[in-house]
Design a protein around this motif. Sequence first.
Motif, short mmCIF file in Angstrom:
data_model
loop_
_atom_site.label_atom_id
_atom_site.label_comp_id
_atom_site.label_asym_id
_atom_site.label_seq_id
_atom_site.Cartn_x
_atom_site.Cartn_y
_atom_site.Cartn_z
N THR B 286 36.99 24.39 32.03
CA THR B 286 36.75 26.00 32.48
C THR B 286 36.07 26.53 31.35
O THR B 286 35.19 27.50 31.53
CB THR B 286 37.98 26.70 32.74
N GLY B 287 35.98 25.91 30.03
CA GLY B 287 35.09 26.15 28.97
C GLY B 287 35.05 27.67 28.62
O GLY B 287 34.28 28.11 28.01
N GLY B 288 36.19 28.40 28.87
CA GLY B 288 36.10 29.70 28.49
C GLY B 288 36.29 30.86 29.59
O GLY B 288 36.71 32.26 29.41
N LEU B 289 36.33 30.27 30.87
CA LEU B 289 36.32 31.01 32.25
C LEU B 289 37.97 31.97 32.08
O LEU B 289 37.85 32.96 32.35
CB LEU B 289 36.35 30.27 33.19
N VAL B 309 38.60 26.33 23.16
CA VAL B 309 37.87 25.61 24.06
C VAL B 309 37.54 24.19 23.66
O VAL B 309 37.05 24.12 22.57
CB VAL B 309 36.60 26.22 24.50
#
Lengths: 423, 423
Positions: B286-289, B309
């Motif tokens: 999700t990389g920071g979502l 992350v």
Amino acid sequence: MSKIATAEILCVGTELLLGDIVNTNAAFLSQRLADLGISVYRHTAVGDNPERLKAALAAALSSADLVITSGGLGPTYDDLTKETVAAYFERPMELDRHSLERIKTYFAKTGRAMTKNNEKQAMMPVGAHIFDNNYGTAPALAIRDDVKNKTVVMLPGPPGELIPLFNEMVAPYLQSQSDSVLVSKNIHIFGMGESAVEDKIKNIMTDSLNPTVAPYCKEGEVRLRVTAKSHSHGQAERMCDEMISRIEDTEVGDFVYGVDVGSLENALVALLKQKNLTLATAESLTGGLISEAITSVSGSSAVFRGGCVTYTNEIKSKLLGVSAQTLDAHGAVSAEVAMEMARGARLKLDTDIAVSATGLAGPDGDGTDTPVGTVFIGVSTKNGENYIKLSLSAMRSREYIRLVSAKNALNLAIKAAQKMTKN
Amino acid sequence: MSKIATAEILCVGTELLLGDIVNTNAAFLSQRLADLGISVYRHTAVGDNPERLKAALAAALSSADLVITSGGLGPTYDDLTKETVAAYFERPMELDRHSLERIKTYFAKTGRAMTKNNEKQAMMPVGAHIFDNNYGTAPALAIRDDVKNKTVVMLPGPPGELIPLFNEMVAPYLQSQSDSVLVSKNIHIFGMGESAVEDKIKNIMTDSLNPTVAPYCKEGEVRLRVTAKSHSHGQAERMCDEMISRIEDTEVGDFVYGVDVGSLENALVALLKQKNLTLATAESLTGGLISEAITSVSGSSAVFRGGCVTYTNEIKSKLLGVSAQTLDAHGAVSAEVAMEMARGARLKLDTDIAVSATGLAGPDGDGTDTPVGTVFIGVSTKNGENYIKLSLSAMRSREYIRLVSAKNALNLAIKAAQKMTKN
């Protein structure tokens, strides 16, 4: 064949009128038609209602050369676009065996059961030009009446089908009906506002009819769309490239981050890949927006190692090693903290570049004199550290302040990467 | 006064026809009109062109009781909505001193210079009902012709002005013209698909005409809008609440995360605040979502401390203490790694709850047999650890897989927080 100069867009679907979905198709089609030199005069959306659809179609065709419809090509009884258009042009419907075979194959491949209804999707008006749909079951189609010089292109409603179908098949079909070729290229600009850009290249924009230069502005970015018309694709390409060079030679050039690169995050990932550089992020007010943008790019895992979202002072120290003295002396929203955050992320995650963002997104302040909208963006590389300060209006939304901060961080990372040598 | 039963939406602005902006106003207004029991029959968008605007207005008023326009209320010569509507109803324009004073005050407050042009925004058709605009310079207005039973409401184009103006002033104005009161409430559901929800409450939905229950579906979420009509606001509220209780008593109840809570992240932040609990995140695909969604909520800093992350195995170990043995034995996309990531984030950031996500967003796999779309969501609290596995279709986009993963993480955090006692 007469030229297609004007168009209307007619979107069909009760879900639009309920506000259940936003009509992104109309915007997409309008942009692409502008690229093709076709002026759009009206958008209309109607429900799955045959009478109102018929009236809307007649109204659109009464003035425009081309009508593009979206939606109403599905298998159910209330999907009536094809039938309504066929009736308008007095064309009977017939089974298209090629489309039927394709629909059967599609169902076999996705392991779903095909119903009798789906056969309806292979019924086509006599004389229709059919565009095979590789993204769903409903083929797209065009009907052209050469006597009246009217064309109707019918596309399925889901954007995941409509967009690639238009780009891959409908755009070439429309171009093939013209004896000239249009080529468009986009210059992506960040850090200079729309009115400043227009001011710097005013002469170029007003003097030039071919290529044309049209500005588009969105969330702190400016895009210039350069469109050239010529008899050959190669010649139109060259005309675009010459215009792009002319624009890059102005003061605007310093703010160009790419041509046809899609977005800041796409440009950044491509540049890092090309130079074999790695990246990390350290985020406070953006809360993950920067890393989320980077990781939205397929293949970003080749260059992005990770990041820290540090929403409190304590966590800034713990995860990134920001010193308590710096936090005390300058406050969390300061150039010093931005640079220590970036440095910490670069060292901790062992990357070539790290970017950071710290600031006040609002709506409330942090109890100090620092106004909402104050943001510091930091960058750290082995060559040194740097920062920029943004003073965004406190009247802007939290969402806008965060987004523009993230875009500035991506842009600062691009600038840093541009200065670095390849690993 | 006759009831307003049908409406059309008419959006004005060349930027819409160029595809430069997406017409979100039409969707917003449609939803809100549906809430008010008014059926929308058509959306139309035209450019800043007086002839086409006039034709579109006449076409809309020929069938609908109410036309809502957006755009064309600005200060420049091509902003012509008010003038065109006034001409249609044969009303002369006059200066509205109250609006002029407000515009002057607005400019003084924002420190910008007011031009002569802005006075045009205070010119109003005789007999217009004026809605003061607290969000910009252009007042909104309504013209009503009682003989013809036609009403036109004109709103400024920017959504940041249109949305609050509609909610705060136009909706009450439209309600005041009716002798019944409508109240709508939204039940937010996550983890059960639209067709399953409809199946479980089919009887309730088909039996009930007042309140009505309408489902809306978006990116893995289902919303049920319950709308009751009555003579008093209190009675309509009670009718909604009774219906909500009935629905919560079905199997759907287990999947309800709130009523009128806006979004998963809003519900999560509110719940954490209420229980005085803190949260951290650990994100891979999700990389920071997840953290970005949480920090998009104003005031989230009271409960959210930060996150990591971790896009590579090395960084998962370094930042979150995921053991190399676990990574070797189970792979990065596994329940074990998801739980170690969550545990690591909770301990490192010293929070009550931590959630994690690890998986394959695609389009490419990771070289193992694990299919794209496989995702593990982990949660860690002092009461223990837990995970869920998602098997999303590999045919879904990277964007969809990431978004649905993030939503599942938010939902898992809500469930964990619901079970915890207040700090």
